[in-house]
Write a protein that holds these residues in place. Structure first.
Motif, PDB file in Angstrom:
ATOM      1  N   ALA A 232      22.573 -74.628  33.902  1.00  0.00           N
ATOM      2  CA  ALA A 232      22.353 -73.222  33.552  1.00  0.00           C
ATOM      3  C   ALA A 232      22.672 -72.305  34.737  1.00  0.00           C
ATOM      4  CB  ALA A 232      20.921 -73.004  33.095  1.00  0.00           C
ATOM      5  N   ALA A 233      22.294 -72.720  35.925  1.00  0.00           N
ATOM      6  CA  ALA A 233      22.570 -71.903  37.108  1.00  0.00           C
ATOM      7  C   ALA A 233      24.058 -71.878  37.443  1.00  0.00           C
ATOM      8  CB  ALA A 233      21.774 -72.431  38.306  1.00  0.00           C
ATOM      9  N   LEU A 234      24.761 -72.944  37.122  1.00  0.00           N
ATOM     10  CA  LEU A 234      26.189 -73.036  37.429  1.00  0.00           C
ATOM     11  C   LEU A 234      27.068 -72.345  36.392  1.00  0.00           C
ATOM     12  CD1 LEU A 234      26.440 -76.765  38.559  1.00  0.00           C
ATOM     13  CD2 LEU A 234      26.267 -74.725  40.001  1.00  0.00           C
ATOM     14  N   ALA A 235      26.554 -72.116  35.191  1.00  0.00           N
ATOM     15  CA  ALA A 235      27.362 -71.603  34.082  1.00  0.00           C
ATOM     16  C   ALA A 235      28.120 -70.314  34.409  1.00  0.00           C
ATOM     17  CB  ALA A 235      26.499 -71.430  32.842  1.00  0.00           C
ATOM     18  N   PRO A 236      27.486 -69.280  34.976  1.00  0.00           N
ATOM     19  CA  PRO A 236      28.250 -68.052  35.249  1.00  0.00           C
ATOM     20  C   PRO A 236      29.356 -68.260  36.290  1.00  0.00           C
ATOM     21  CG  PRO A 236      25.888 -67.669  35.542  1.00  0.00           C
ATOM     22  CD  PRO A 236      26.073 -69.121  35.287  1.00  0.00           C
ATOM     23  N   LEU A 237      29.088 -69.078  37.282  1.00  0.00           N
ATOM     24  CA  LEU A 237      30.093 -69.349  38.304  1.00  0.00           C
ATOM     25  C   LEU A 237      31.239 -70.165  37.719  1.00  0.00           C
ATOM     26  CD1 LEU A 237      27.721 -70.228  41.286  1.00  0.00           C
ATOM     27  CD2 LEU A 237      28.755 -68.029  40.737  1.00  0.00           C
ATOM     28  N   ARG A 238      30.898 -71.126  36.870  1.00  0.00           N
ATOM     29  CA  ARG A 238      31.915 -71.955  36.222  1.00  0.00           C
ATOM     30  C   ARG A 238      32.824 -71.088  35.353  1.00  0.00           C
ATOM     31  NH1 ARG A 238      29.009 -76.097  33.197  1.00  0.00           N
ATOM     32  NH2 ARG A 238      28.918 -74.571  31.553  1.00  0.00           N
TER      33      ARG A 238
ATOM     34  N   THR B 230      41.322 -69.394  36.982  1.00  0.00           N
ATOM     35  CA  THR B 230      42.368 -70.362  36.645  1.00  0.00           C
ATOM     36  C   THR B 230      43.364 -69.749  35.661  1.00  0.00           C
ATOM     37  OG1 THR B 230      40.826 -72.175  37.001  1.00  0.00           O
ATOM     38  CG2 THR B 230      42.799 -72.682  35.738  1.00  0.00           C
ATOM     39  N   GLU B 231      42.843 -69.066  34.662  1.00  0.00           N
ATOM     40  CA  GLU B 231      43.719 -68.443  33.668  1.00  0.00           C
ATOM     41  C   GLU B 231      44.519 -67.289  34.273  1.00  0.00           C
ATOM     42  OE1 GLU B 231      41.167 -67.431  30.407  1.00  0.00           O
ATOM     43  OE2 GLU B 231      40.738 -69.530  29.959  1.00  0.00           O
ATOM     44  N   ALA B 232      43.901 -66.501  35.154  1.00  0.00           N
ATOM     45  CA  ALA B 232      44.604 -65.375  35.769  1.00  0.00           C
ATOM     46  C   ALA B 232      45.702 -65.842  36.716  1.00  0.00           C
ATOM     47  CB  ALA B 232      43.610 -64.489  36.526  1.00  0.00           C
TER      48      ALA B 232
ATOM     49  N   GLU C  20      34.119 -74.865  46.993  1.00  0.00           N
ATOM     50  CA  GLU C  20      34.409 -73.430  46.860  1.00  0.00           C
ATOM     51  C   GLU C  20      34.967 -72.868  48.174  1.00  0.00           C
ATOM     52  OE1 GLU C  20      34.541 -71.208  44.497  1.00  0.00           O
ATOM     53  OE2 GLU C  20      33.086 -71.644  42.942  1.00  0.00           O
ATOM     54  N   ARG C  21      34.389 -73.288  49.297  1.00  0.00           N
ATOM     55  CA  ARG C  21      34.895 -72.817  50.595  1.00  0.00           C
ATOM     56  C   ARG C  21      36.327 -73.272  50.818  1.00  0.00           C
ATOM     57  NH1 ARG C  21      30.380 -75.018  52.031  1.00  0.00           N
ATOM     58  NH2 ARG C  21      28.540 -73.764  52.228  1.00  0.00           N
ATOM     59  N   ARG C  22      36.605 -74.540  50.487  1.00  0.00           N
ATOM     60  CA  ARG C  22      37.974 -75.052  50.635  1.00  0.00           C
ATOM     61  C   ARG C  22      38.942 -74.312  49.721  1.00  0.00           C
ATOM     62  NH1 ARG C  22      35.074 -79.828  50.726  1.00  0.00           N
ATOM     63  NH2 ARG C  22      35.608 -80.315  48.557  1.00  0.00           N
ATOM     64  N   ALA C  23      38.522 -74.023  48.497  1.00  0.00           N
ATOM     65  CA  ALA C  23      39.376 -73.272  47.568  1.00  0.00           C
ATOM     66  C   ALA C  23      39.637 -71.871  48.105  1.00  0.00           C
ATOM     67  CB  ALA C  23      38.729 -73.200  46.184  1.00  0.00           C
ATOM     68  N   SER C  24      38.620 -71.235  48.655  1.00  0.00           N
ATOM     69  CA  SER C  24      38.798 -69.908  49.254  1.00  0.00           C
ATOM     70  C   SER C  24      39.814 -69.962  50.390  1.00  0.00           C
ATOM     71  CB  SER C  24      37.453 -69.382  49.766  1.00  0.00           C
ATOM     72  OG  SER C  24      37.617 -68.132  50.396  1.00  0.00           O
ATOM     73  N   ASP C  25      39.690 -70.953  51.249  1.00  0.00           N
ATOM     74  CA  ASP C  25      40.628 -71.100  52.366  1.00  0.00           C
ATOM     75  C   ASP C  25      42.055 -71.335  51.869  1.00  0.00           C
ATOM     76  OD1 ASP C  25      38.508 -70.788  54.109  1.00  0.00           O
ATOM     77  OD2 ASP C  25      38.311 -72.931  54.545  1.00  0.00           O
ATOM     78  N   THR C  26      42.198 -72.129  50.816  1.00  0.00           N
ATOM     79  CA  THR C  26      43.516 -72.413  50.246  1.00  0.00           C
ATOM     80  C   THR C  26      44.140 -71.143  49.671  1.00  0.00           C
ATOM     81  OG1 THR C  26      42.860 -74.673  49.732  1.00  0.00           O
ATOM     82  CG2 THR C  26      44.758 -73.804  48.533  1.00  0.00           C
ATOM     83  N   HIS C  27      43.351 -70.358  48.951  1.00  0.00           N
ATOM     84  CA  HIS C  27      43.871 -69.104  48.389  1.00  0.00           C
ATOM     85  C   HIS C  27      44.237 -68.114  49.487  1.00  0.00           C
ATOM     86  CE1 HIS C  27      43.186 -70.436  44.382  1.00  0.00           C
ATOM     87  NE2 HIS C  27      41.868 -70.400  44.455  1.00  0.00           N
TER      88      HIS C  27
ATOM     89  N   LEU D  91      38.725 -77.138  41.017  1.00  0.00           N
ATOM     90  CA  LEU D  91      37.375 -76.631  41.244  1.00  0.00           C
ATOM     91  C   LEU D  91      36.603 -76.582  39.920  1.00  0.00           C
ATOM     92  CD1 LEU D  91      35.400 -75.499  43.312  1.00  0.00           C
ATOM     93  CD2 LEU D  91      36.421 -73.251  42.934  1.00  0.00           C
ATOM     94  N   LEU D  92      37.263 -76.133  38.867  1.00  0.00           N
ATOM     95  CA  LEU D  92      36.633 -76.095  37.546  1.00  0.00           C
ATOM     96  C   LEU D  92      36.228 -77.500  37.102  1.00  0.00           C
ATOM     97  CD1 LEU D  92      35.808 -74.433  35.084  1.00  0.00           C
ATOM     98  CD2 LEU D  92      38.150 -74.717  34.228  1.00  0.00           C
TER      99      LEU D  92
END
Length: 177
Positions: free
Chosen positions: A85-91, A98-100, A132-139, A69-70
């Motif tokens: 700029a809009a994506l920066a906080p989400l990224r 990822t680190e956690a 993001e939705r797919r990643a949420s479903d995977t988690h 995702l990153l």
């Protein structure tokens, strides 16, 4: 005039709180009944080792999902500076996830390269929301086999991914093509 009714923010907060409460209620500490069960020391050690291996496997897979995702965020930001700029906080939040999730506080294993984003910025951000939705479903799917502490982390990351997807749909409407 005062606003009445349910807002999107209130609905999202209530949904996230309800999901987290359900996950936390279903996660016990797993300590019940082992003292008098008559397990031998070797069997208990083997069971702990198997649990550690399973947790590492789950963490590795979850970290890989977040790393992929990153990579998508990086490619979209590079291809569409108007959205960067809009994506920066989400990224940065995805980077922290990822680190956690990485096993033993290490780095996440390499992820498959992400596909090139569409030429249209709006379409690229919409694809990012779908990822993001797919990643949420995977988690969320990984919660079933995860030990309690990891399950709480996965639930939190899944909720954040779902919130990111929601925010990205708004960003997609605002970015210039």
């Amino acid at each position: 005039m005062r606003r009445t009714g349910t807002t999107r923010r209130g609905a999202l907060t209530a949904t996230g709180a309800a999901a987290l409460a359900a996950v936390l209620a279903g996660c016990g500490d797993g300590a019940g009944g082992e003292a008098g069960s008559g397990r031998s020391g070797a069997a208990a050690t083997a069971a702990r080792a198997a649990a550690v291996r399973a947790e590492k496997r789950i963490r590795t897979a979850a970290a890989r999902t977040s790393l992929e995702l990153l990579g998508r965020y990086e490619r979209v930001a590079a291809a569409h500076p108007s959205a960067a700029a809009a994506l920066a906080p989400l990224r940065e939040a995805v980077r922290a996830h990822t680190e956690a999730l990485a096993p033993s506080g290490g780095r996440a294993a390499g992820a498959a390269p992400s596909p090139a984003p569409p030429d249209d910025a709006r379409a690229a951000v919409k694809e990012l929301a779908a990822a993001e939705r797919r990643a949420s479903d995977t988690h969320l799917a990984a919660l079933v086999d995860a030990p309690p502490e990891l399950a709480r982390l996965l639930a939190s990351v899944a909720a954040a991914d779902a919130a990111h997807a929601f925010l990205l749909t708004g960003i997609a409407k605002e970015v210039s093509s």
